[in-house]
Each structure stands twice: as structure tokens, then as C-alpha cells.
Write a protein that holds these residues in place. Structure first.
Motif, PDB file in Angstrom:
ATOM      1  N   ALA A 211      -2.979  13.126 -19.176  1.00 30.09           N
ATOM      2  CA  ALA A 211      -2.702  12.501 -18.146  1.00 30.09           C
ATOM      3  C   ALA A 211      -3.464  11.567 -17.493  1.00 30.09           C
ATOM      4  O   ALA A 211      -3.848  10.701 -16.648  1.00 30.09           O
ATOM      5  CB  ALA A 211      -1.365  12.510 -17.938  1.00 30.09           C
ATOM      6  N   LEU A 212      -4.454  12.832 -16.862  1.00 27.75           N
ATOM      7  CA  LEU A 212      -5.850  11.809 -16.440  1.00 27.75           C
ATOM      8  C   LEU A 212      -6.459  11.056 -16.287  1.00 27.75           C
ATOM      9  O   LEU A 212      -7.145  10.433 -14.894  1.00 27.75           O
ATOM     10  CB  LEU A 212      -6.292  14.021 -15.887  1.00 27.75           C
ATOM     11  CG  LEU A 212      -5.240  14.767 -14.733  1.00 27.75           C
ATOM     12  CD1 LEU A 212      -6.273  16.119 -14.172  1.00 27.75           C
ATOM     13  CD2 LEU A 212      -4.937  14.044 -13.174  1.00 27.75           C
ATOM     14  N   HIS A 213      -6.732  10.866 -17.956  1.00 25.33           N
ATOM     15  CA  HIS A 213      -7.870   9.953 -18.394  1.00 25.33           C
ATOM     16  C   HIS A 213      -6.853   8.921 -18.853  1.00 25.33           C
ATOM     17  O   HIS A 213      -7.479   8.044 -18.848  1.00 25.33           O
ATOM     18  CB  HIS A 213      -7.679  10.913 -19.717  1.00 25.33           C
ATOM     19  CG  HIS A 213      -9.092  12.080 -19.423  1.00 25.33           C
ATOM     20  ND1 HIS A 213      -9.108  12.321 -20.505  1.00 25.33           N
ATOM     21  CD2 HIS A 213      -9.761  12.398 -18.279  1.00 25.33           C
ATOM     22  CE1 HIS A 213     -10.174  13.890 -20.125  1.00 25.33           C
ATOM     23  NE2 HIS A 213     -10.225  13.087 -19.020  1.00 25.33           N
TER      24      HIS A 213
ATOM     25  N   ASP B  58       0.660   5.811 -12.482  1.00 29.36           N
ATOM     26  CA  ASP B  58       1.976   6.993 -11.953  1.00 29.36           C
ATOM     27  C   ASP B  58       2.005   7.703 -12.665  1.00 29.36           C
ATOM     28  O   ASP B  58       1.748   9.134 -12.738  1.00 29.36           O
ATOM     29  CB  ASP B  58       3.050   6.082 -12.731  1.00 29.36           C
ATOM     30  CG  ASP B  58       3.037   5.168 -13.725  1.00 29.36           C
ATOM     31  OD1 ASP B  58       2.126   5.065 -14.613  1.00 29.36           O
ATOM     32  OD2 ASP B  58       3.618   4.941 -14.318  1.00 29.36           O
ATOM     33  N   VAL B  59       0.892   7.613 -14.483  1.00 31.81           N
ATOM     34  CA  VAL B  59       0.955   8.950 -15.148  1.00 31.81           C
ATOM     35  C   VAL B  59      -0.169   9.763 -14.685  1.00 31.81           C
ATOM     36  O   VAL B  59      -0.263  11.288 -14.698  1.00 31.81           O
ATOM     37  CB  VAL B  59       0.702   8.386 -16.140  1.00 31.81           C
ATOM     38  CG1 VAL B  59      -0.180   9.095 -17.436  1.00 31.81           C
ATOM     39  CG2 VAL B  59       1.349   7.307 -17.510  1.00 31.81           C
ATOM     40  N   CYS B  60      -1.108   9.398 -14.270  1.00 31.48           N
ATOM     41  CA  CYS B  60      -2.603   9.811 -13.722  1.00 31.48           C
ATOM     42  C   CYS B  60      -1.949  10.298 -12.583  1.00 31.48           C
ATOM     43  O   CYS B  60      -2.488  12.224 -12.413  1.00 31.48           O
ATOM     44  CB  CYS B  60      -3.508   8.830 -13.313  1.00 31.48           C
ATOM     45  SG  CYS B  60      -5.112   9.824 -12.763  1.00 31.48           S
ATOM     46  N   GLU B  61      -0.996  10.020 -11.553  1.00 31.71           N
ATOM     47  CA  GLU B  61      -0.480  10.723 -10.494  1.00 31.71           C
ATOM     48  C   GLU B  61       0.102  12.202 -10.780  1.00 31.71           C
ATOM     49  O   GLU B  61      -0.160  12.625 -10.401  1.00 31.71           O
ATOM     50  CB  GLU B  61       0.513   9.711  -9.415  1.00 31.71           C
ATOM     51  CG  GLU B  61       1.096  10.685  -8.055  1.00 31.71           C
ATOM     52  CD  GLU B  61       2.042   9.979  -7.573  1.00 31.71           C
ATOM     53  OE1 GLU B  61       2.116   9.931  -6.460  1.00 31.71           O
ATOM     54  OE2 GLU B  61       2.030   9.260  -7.985  1.00 31.71           O
ATOM     55  N   ALA B  62       1.086  11.836 -11.956  1.00 32.51           N
ATOM     56  CA  ALA B  62       1.660  12.824 -12.513  1.00 32.51           C
ATOM     57  C   ALA B  62       1.073  13.931 -13.190  1.00 32.51           C
ATOM     58  O   ALA B  62       1.508  15.064 -12.782  1.00 32.51           O
ATOM     59  CB  ALA B  62       2.321  12.378 -13.298  1.00 32.51           C
TER      60      ALA B  62
ATOM     61  N   PRO C 175     -11.854  19.127 -14.619  1.00 28.82           N
ATOM     62  CA  PRO C 175     -11.402  17.842 -15.053  1.00 28.82           C
ATOM     63  C   PRO C 175     -10.318  16.596 -13.230  1.00 28.82           C
ATOM     64  O   PRO C 175     -11.138  15.527 -13.454  1.00 28.82           O
ATOM     65  CB  PRO C 175      -9.848  18.044 -15.344  1.00 28.82           C
ATOM     66  CG  PRO C 175     -10.108  19.406 -16.370  1.00 28.82           C
ATOM     67  CD  PRO C 175     -10.880  20.466 -15.100  1.00 28.82           C
ATOM     68  N   VAL C 176     -10.421  17.558 -12.520  1.00 26.06           N
ATOM     69  CA  VAL C 176     -10.190  17.038 -11.240  1.00 26.06           C
ATOM     70  C   VAL C 176     -11.217  16.120 -10.340  1.00 26.06           C
ATOM     71  O   VAL C 176     -11.681  15.468 -10.085  1.00 26.06           O
ATOM     72  CB  VAL C 176      -8.826  17.811 -10.385  1.00 26.06           C
ATOM     73  CG1 VAL C 176      -8.645  17.056  -8.773  1.00 26.06           C
ATOM     74  CG2 VAL C 176      -7.831  18.478 -10.918  1.00 26.06           C
TER      75      VAL C 176
END
Length: 197
Positions: free
Chosen positions: A140-142, A147-151, A167-168
Motif C-alpha cells: 500500500a505504501l508503494h 488514498d491507498v498510500c495514506e491508508a 519503509p516510511v
């Protein structure tokens, strides 16, 4: 000094299970309603209801402030009783089990449902590190979708495993990262730092 209170993982309720169902379940267990606290978003306090009896695990119903998802947790001084309470509730209340959480992310990937699935999975993550959940949060971060990255970022805060830090950090180096995402990522890193000190 009394024994330490142990806390279960968050058991995320399925949409078919509401507060009234939890109330009925608590009554069947012989637990009495002892407190009800309204949500206060400014103070970061979720809506909560507490049931307990003279002995045995206490049951807490809460509504997550960010996602709005309802969940329950148990507290007890007895690890065995806590484990049994969680296993019984998973069946009786049809809560999301851990494999169901990450399978939902796989099924809803690339759909409008993906961010909510990631949030739910993060909310229901166990305290101990889980590779299946971790890898899907990193996916999700990638994502190129904000909206997915924020989740994914929010999901790292529910069970802040140390493995999330790198990763963050890497996300902050991404070219073209939006300002809101960068600010959220930096806040999360600051919180991880505060937890380490």
C-alpha cells in the motif's frame, strides 16, 4: 500492587455485527454494562462501551476515530482467560480473523475498496509481528494512489512494529510525494522516534 492488565488484539467487527449484538453477547456472558463514553474527536477519544463482571475478562467496544470501523478488545490479568475470550468472540460475533483481513486486501486490491481493506487489516493486526500483514501494508505504501498510500501509513500506527520505520523513511524520499502524505509520514516517524526514547 495488582497483576498487570493484558490487552487482546483488536477484533474488528464485520458489518453484520453492531453495538447491539455486542451488548447481547456481553449479557449472555454475564457481563454488566459499566461505562459508556461518547466520542470526542478533538481529544482523540473514540466512542467506547465497557462491560465486565466481578472476575474474568472485561469487554470493550470501540469505534476507531480514523476509519470509523467498530471493534472489540478484551482485558484480563489472566493470559489463558484472555486467549479463550478472543477465540469465543471470533466465532460468536463473527469478527475478522487475521487470515481473513489480509485475504480481503488481496481480493480488493486495485479497487475502490483497497484503502478500507488496508485500514481494517492494520486495525486488526496482532501485537506480534506478522509478515503477511506487513508485506501488504508495504504494498500500500508503494501504491501510486494517494488514498491507498495514506491508508498504508495509518495502518502502520495501529501496531507500530519497528519494521515499518525504514519503509516510511523511504516513502519520504519518493519523488513527487504529495505534501499531505509527506506530512503524515513525518508525523509517524516522529511518533516512532518518541516511542524509542
Amino acid at each position: 500492587m495488582g497483576a498487570k492488565q493484558l490487552l487482546s488484539r483488536r477484533l474488528v467487527l464485520r458489518s453484520s455485527t453492531d453495538e447491539e449484538s455486542v451488548d447481547e453477547y456481553a449479557a449472555r456472558l454475564g457481563l454488566a454494562r459499566h461505562a459508556e463514553i461518547p466520542a470526542d474527536e478533538e481529544e482523540g477519544v473514540p466512542r467506547q462501551i465497557l462491560w465486565h463482571a466481578g472476575s474474568g475478562p472485561a469487554l470493550h467496544y470501540r469505534e476507531d476515530l480514523f476509519s470509523g470501523l467498530p471493534y472489540i478488545v478484551f482485558t484480563s490479568q489472566d493470559a489463558g482467560a484472555l486467549h479463550d475470550a478472543v477465540e469465543l468472540a471470533e466465532v460468536a460475533l463473527d469478527t475478522w480473523r487475521i487470515p481473513d483481513l489480509w485475504r480481503a486486501v488481496d481480493t480488493g486490491r486495485d479497487s475502490d475498496q483497497w484503502p478500507e481493506d488496508v485500514l481494517r487489516m492494520g486495525l486488526g493486526a496482532p501485537e506480534e509481528f506478522d509478515e503477511e500483514i506487513f508485506s501488504r501494508v508495504i504494498d500500500a505504501l508503494h501504491s501510486d494512489r494517494d488514498d491507498v498510500c495514506e491508508a498504508g501509513l495509518i495502518a502502520t500506527t495501529y501496531q507500530p512494529w519497528d519494521a515499518y520505520v525504514e519503509p516510511v523513511r523511504e516513502l519520504l524520499l519518493r519523488e513527487g510525494l504529495s505534501k499531505p502524505l509527506a506530512e503524515t509520514a513525518q508525523t509517524i516517524l516522529d511518533e516512532f522516534g518518541a516511542a524509542d526514547s
